[in-house]
Design a protein around this motif. Structure first.
Motif, PDB file in Angstrom:
ATOM      1  N   ALA A 189       0.836  -1.206   0.000  1.00 58.45           N
ATOM      2  CA  ALA A 189       0.000   0.000   0.000  1.00 58.45           C
ATOM      3  C   ALA A 189       0.872   1.258   0.000  1.00 58.45           C
ATOM      4  O   ALA A 189       0.543   2.248  -0.671  1.00 58.45           O
ATOM      5  CB  ALA A 189      -0.933   0.001   1.207  1.00 58.45           C
ATOM      6  N   ARG A 190       1.973   1.227   0.721  1.00 59.63           N
ATOM      7  CA  ARG A 190       2.873   2.387   0.732  1.00 59.63           C
ATOM      8  C   ARG A 190       3.552   2.561  -0.635  1.00 59.63           C
ATOM      9  O   ARG A 190       3.629   3.679  -1.154  1.00 59.63           O
ATOM     10  CB  ARG A 190       3.927   2.242   1.831  1.00 59.63           C
ATOM     11  CG  ARG A 190       4.848   3.466   1.931  1.00 59.63           C
ATOM     12  CD  ARG A 190       5.797   3.374   3.105  1.00 59.63           C
ATOM     13  NE  ARG A 190       6.597   4.595   3.191  1.00 59.63           N
ATOM     14  CZ  ARG A 190       6.239   5.696   3.803  1.00 59.63           C
ATOM     15  NH1 ARG A 190       5.049   5.766   4.391  1.00 59.63           N
ATOM     16  NH2 ARG A 190       7.027   6.756   3.834  1.00 59.63           N
ATOM     17  N   TYR A 191       4.017   1.455  -1.202  1.00 63.37           N
ATOM     18  CA  TYR A 191       4.631   1.533  -2.521  1.00 63.37           C
ATOM     19  C   TYR A 191       3.651   2.075  -3.553  1.00 63.37           C
ATOM     20  O   TYR A 191       3.994   2.969  -4.344  1.00 63.37           O
ATOM     21  CB  TYR A 191       5.138   0.149  -2.939  1.00 63.37           C
ATOM     22  CG  TYR A 191       5.611   0.084  -4.369  1.00 63.37           C
ATOM     23  CD1 TYR A 191       6.700   0.845  -4.798  1.00 63.37           C
ATOM     24  CD2 TYR A 191       4.962  -0.729  -5.299  1.00 63.37           C
ATOM     25  CE1 TYR A 191       7.134   0.791  -6.113  1.00 63.37           C
ATOM     26  CE2 TYR A 191       5.387  -0.786  -6.613  1.00 63.37           C
ATOM     27  CZ  TYR A 191       6.469  -0.028  -7.014  1.00 63.37           C
ATOM     28  OH  TYR A 191       6.893  -0.070  -8.324  1.00 63.37           O
ATOM     29  N   ASP A 192       2.434   1.570  -3.546  1.00 64.39           N
ATOM     30  CA  ASP A 192       1.431   2.049  -4.496  1.00 64.39           C
ATOM     31  C   ASP A 192       1.141   3.534  -4.310  1.00 64.39           C
ATOM     32  O   ASP A 192       0.938   4.272  -5.291  1.00 64.39           O
ATOM     33  CB  ASP A 192       0.134   1.249  -4.344  1.00 64.39           C
ATOM     34  CG  ASP A 192       0.242  -0.172  -4.858  1.00 64.39           C
ATOM     35  OD1 ASP A 192       1.204  -0.484  -5.586  1.00 64.39           O
ATOM     36  OD2 ASP A 192      -0.646  -0.987  -4.521  1.00 64.39           O
ATOM     37  N   HIS A 193       1.140   3.978  -3.069  1.00 61.98           N
ATOM     38  CA  HIS A 193       0.917   5.402  -2.786  1.00 61.98           C
ATOM     39  C   HIS A 193       2.044   6.251  -3.379  1.00 61.98           C
ATOM     40  O   HIS A 193       1.793   7.307  -3.983  1.00 61.98           O
ATOM     41  CB  HIS A 193       0.827   5.614  -1.269  1.00 61.98           C
ATOM     42  CG  HIS A 193       0.569   7.021  -0.852  1.00 61.98           C
ATOM     43  ND1 HIS A 193      -0.661   7.640  -0.999  1.00 61.98           N
ATOM     44  CD2 HIS A 193       1.389   7.957  -0.298  1.00 61.98           C
ATOM     45  CE1 HIS A 193      -0.591   8.881  -0.548  1.00 61.98           C
ATOM     46  NE2 HIS A 193       0.638   9.094  -0.122  1.00 61.98           N
ATOM     47  N   LEU A 194       3.278   5.790  -3.233  1.00 58.80           N
ATOM     48  CA  LEU A 194       4.419   6.510  -3.811  1.00 58.80           C
ATOM     49  C   LEU A 194       4.341   6.531  -5.335  1.00 58.80           C
ATOM     50  O   LEU A 194       4.647   7.550  -5.972  1.00 58.80           O
ATOM     51  CB  LEU A 194       5.726   5.862  -3.351  1.00 58.80           C
ATOM     52  CG  LEU A 194       6.098   6.066  -1.884  1.00 58.80           C
ATOM     53  CD1 LEU A 194       7.173   5.075  -1.452  1.00 58.80           C
ATOM     54  CD2 LEU A 194       6.564   7.494  -1.635  1.00 58.80           C
ATOM     55  N   VAL A 195       3.938   5.419  -5.926  1.00 58.65           N
ATOM     56  CA  VAL A 195       3.777   5.371  -7.389  1.00 58.65           C
ATOM     57  C   VAL A 195       2.742   6.403  -7.829  1.00 58.65           C
ATOM     58  O   VAL A 195       2.954   7.141  -8.812  1.00 58.65           O
ATOM     59  CB  VAL A 195       3.380   3.954  -7.843  1.00 58.65           C
ATOM     60  CG1 VAL A 195       2.910   3.957  -9.304  1.00 58.65           C
ATOM     61  CG2 VAL A 195       4.554   2.995  -7.681  1.00 58.65           C
ATOM     62  N   ASP A 196       1.638   6.488  -7.112  1.00 58.66           N
ATOM     63  CA  ASP A 196       0.605   7.476  -7.464  1.00 58.66           C
ATOM     64  C   ASP A 196       1.131   8.897  -7.362  1.00 58.66           C
ATOM     65  O   ASP A 196       0.830   9.749  -8.219  1.00 58.66           O
ATOM     66  CB  ASP A 196      -0.614   7.311  -6.559  1.00 58.66           C
ATOM     67  CG  ASP A 196      -1.425   6.068  -6.868  1.00 58.66           C
ATOM     68  OD1 ASP A 196      -1.248   5.503  -7.966  1.00 58.66           O
ATOM     69  OD2 ASP A 196      -2.224   5.654  -6.004  1.00 58.66           O
ATOM     70  N   ARG A 197       1.918   9.180  -6.326  1.00 60.37           N
ATOM     71  CA  ARG A 197       2.483  10.535  -6.170  1.00 60.37           C
ATOM     72  C   ARG A 197       3.453  10.834  -7.316  1.00 60.37           C
ATOM     73  O   ARG A 197       3.508  11.956  -7.813  1.00 60.37           O
ATOM     74  CB  ARG A 197       3.191  10.676  -4.817  1.00 60.37           C
ATOM     75  CG  ARG A 197       2.310  10.432  -3.604  1.00 60.37           C
ATOM     76  CD  ARG A 197       1.233  11.506  -3.401  1.00 60.37           C
ATOM     77  NE  ARG A 197       0.127  11.418  -4.329  1.00 60.37           N
ATOM     78  CZ  ARG A 197      -0.849  10.503  -4.266  1.00 60.37           C
ATOM     79  NH1 ARG A 197      -0.807   9.564  -3.340  1.00 60.37           N
ATOM     80  NH2 ARG A 197      -1.832  10.502  -5.145  1.00 60.37           N
ATOM     81  N   CYS A 198       4.245   9.841  -7.722  1.00 63.12           N
ATOM     82  CA  CYS A 198       5.161  10.039  -8.850  1.00 63.12           C
ATOM     83  C   CYS A 198       4.389  10.324 -10.135  1.00 63.12           C
ATOM     84  O   CYS A 198       4.769  11.202 -10.922  1.00 63.12           O
ATOM     85  CB  CYS A 198       6.044   8.802  -9.032  1.00 63.12           C
ATOM     86  SG  CYS A 198       7.362   8.641  -7.815  1.00 63.12           S
ATOM     87  N   ARG A 199       3.324   9.600 -10.355  1.00 63.34           N
ATOM     88  CA  ARG A 199       2.540   9.814 -11.571  1.00 63.34           C
ATOM     89  C   ARG A 199       1.916  11.204 -11.578  1.00 63.34           C
ATOM     90  O   ARG A 199       1.767  11.820 -12.637  1.00 63.34           O
ATOM     91  CB  ARG A 199       1.473   8.724 -11.683  1.00 63.34           C
ATOM     92  CG  ARG A 199       2.065   7.389 -12.090  1.00 63.34           C
ATOM     93  CD  ARG A 199       1.064   6.263 -12.035  1.00 63.34           C
ATOM     94  NE  ARG A 199       1.586   5.054 -12.677  1.00 63.34           N
ATOM     95  CZ  ARG A 199       0.998   3.866 -12.589  1.00 63.34           C
ATOM     96  NH1 ARG A 199      -0.123   3.731 -11.892  1.00 63.34           N
ATOM     97  NH2 ARG A 199       1.524   2.819 -13.196  1.00 63.34           N
ATOM     98  N   ASP A 200       1.542  11.728 -10.397  1.00 59.55           N
ATOM     99  CA  ASP A 200       1.053  13.106 -10.316  1.00 59.55           C
ATOM    100  C   ASP A 200       2.089  14.087 -10.852  1.00 59.55           C
ATOM    101  O   ASP A 200       1.747  15.145 -11.394  1.00 59.55           O
ATOM    102  CB  ASP A 200       0.724  13.478  -8.866  1.00 59.55           C
ATOM    103  CG  ASP A 200      -0.484  12.741  -8.310  1.00 59.55           C
ATOM    104  OD1 ASP A 200      -1.264  12.190  -9.106  1.00 59.55           O
ATOM    105  OD2 ASP A 200      -0.621  12.712  -7.062  1.00 59.55           O
ATOM    106  N   LEU A 201       3.375  13.734 -10.675  1.00 62.44           N
ATOM    107  CA  LEU A 201       4.474  14.622 -11.055  1.00 62.44           C
ATOM    108  C   LEU A 201       5.007  14.325 -12.453  1.00 62.44           C
ATOM    109  O   LEU A 201       5.907  15.021 -12.932  1.00 62.44           O
ATOM    110  CB  LEU A 201       5.623  14.478 -10.048  1.00 62.44           C
ATOM    111  CG  LEU A 201       5.293  14.776  -8.587  1.00 62.44           C
ATOM    112  CD1 LEU A 201       6.473  14.395  -7.692  1.00 62.44           C
ATOM    113  CD2 LEU A 201       4.932  16.243  -8.402  1.00 62.44           C
TER     114      LEU A 201
END
Length: 304
Positions: free
Chosen positions: A90-102
């Motif tokens: 869940a933490r990894y997926d959250h980081l992936v989502d934040r990266c995609r925002d950028l």
């Protein structure tokens, strides 16, 4: 499956920014490309909190044409100072989502293709973890290795902070990641070299110079020992060891590109925060030697 991007410029790499240290944050503030077409590979351990990871990647993504990120163990920690308390996948997926925002490329995205000088090469950010298979001499099992490490006092903080949920163990998560990544790499087009970007080396040889060899257990997996031969690897980019240097294994270039902690980089003669040029390759005689940490300069004139 790959996506393509055209342009000139150069492809640079760095890792282990550890911007929780003010000195390291200042290094990121000063990092600049040499041209508007430069790409930057970031091989993990940006920071321990989601906000810090986002700040660093957002800063770099605003300067480089493309930023490619592979997670380190520190990003995956559920750190007591981080208000984001997600664990494991869940933490990894959250980081992936934040990266995609950028607009930052992650291991979950199509591999981009560098079409600039020295290309074309695919760029594959990886997330593989480790499985305790880099055992200390004389140890035959993970339990024996951990007992030995605890006896020496050299134990990675992952044992307390990096949770594998919902997998039963970090090694089970590692095996799942290796299987999926192997499938994706096997699907790359024939004749297209690939730059592999992973926080950990894909072969054990770089760990031979560790001051504390038992720490190798937290540095990769033997499951990838032959990947640099099985796949058409241009360069293997990694960090984690905080020993920036160039090596070759079976003729393939391995680049450790970490900044490390201030107490480490202050001891080096080369200025800290220097990016390593990956594509085009360095001219003969300019690649950093073992432990030198030198490389192309970008910017102002230039625990693992």
């Amino acid at each position: 499956m790959t996506s393509t991007a055209a342009g000139g410029g150069q492809l640079w790499a760095i890792s282990d920014l550890h911007i929780g240290y003010d000195e390291n944050r200042s290094l990121v503030e000063r990092m600049r490309p040499e041209s508007d077409d430069d790409w930057l590979l970031v091989a993990g351990d940006v920071a321990e909190t989601v906000d810090d990871v986002r700040w660093a990647l957002e800063t770099l993504a605003g300067r480089f044409r493309k930023v490619v990120w592979a997670p380190g163990n520190h990003e995956l920690w559920t750190h007591p100072k981080d208000p984001v308390t997600l664990r494991g996948v869940a933490r990894y997926d959250h980081l992936v989502d934040r990266c995609r925002d950028l607009g930052v490329i992650t291991p979950e995205d199509p591999y981009p293709v560098w079409e600039g000088p020295g290309g074309p090469v695919a760029v594959a950010p990886l997330f593989l973890l480790y499985d305790y298979s880099f055992l200390p001499a004389g140890c035959a099992t993970k339990d024996e290795g951990l007992e030995y490490a605890y006896g020496t006092g050299i134990v990675c903080a992952d044992e307390h902070l990096l949770h594998p949920d919902p997998y039963p163990s970090r090694e089970a998560w590692c095996r799942a990641r290796v299987e999926e990544t192997e499938r994706r790499l096997a699907g790359l087009p024939d004749g297209l070299p690939v730059v592999l970007v992973n926080h950990y080396p894909l072969h054990r040889h770089p760990t031979a110079v560790l001051w504390y060899p038992e720490f190798a257990m937290w540095c990769g997996t033997a499951l990838t020992d032959d990947w640099h031969r099985r796949f058409d690897v241009h360069t293997m980019v990694y960090g984690h060891l905080h020993i920036p240097r160039s090596t070759r294994q079976d003729g393939v270039r391995f680049e450790e590109v970490s900044v490390g902690y201030p107490r480490e980089w202050r001891k080096r003669s080369a200025p800290p925060g220097r990016l390593r040029r990956i594509v085009p390759g360095e001219e003969p005689g300019t690649e950093p030697g073992a432990g030198s940490g030198t490389g192309a300069v970008v910017g102002e004139g230039g625990g693992r």
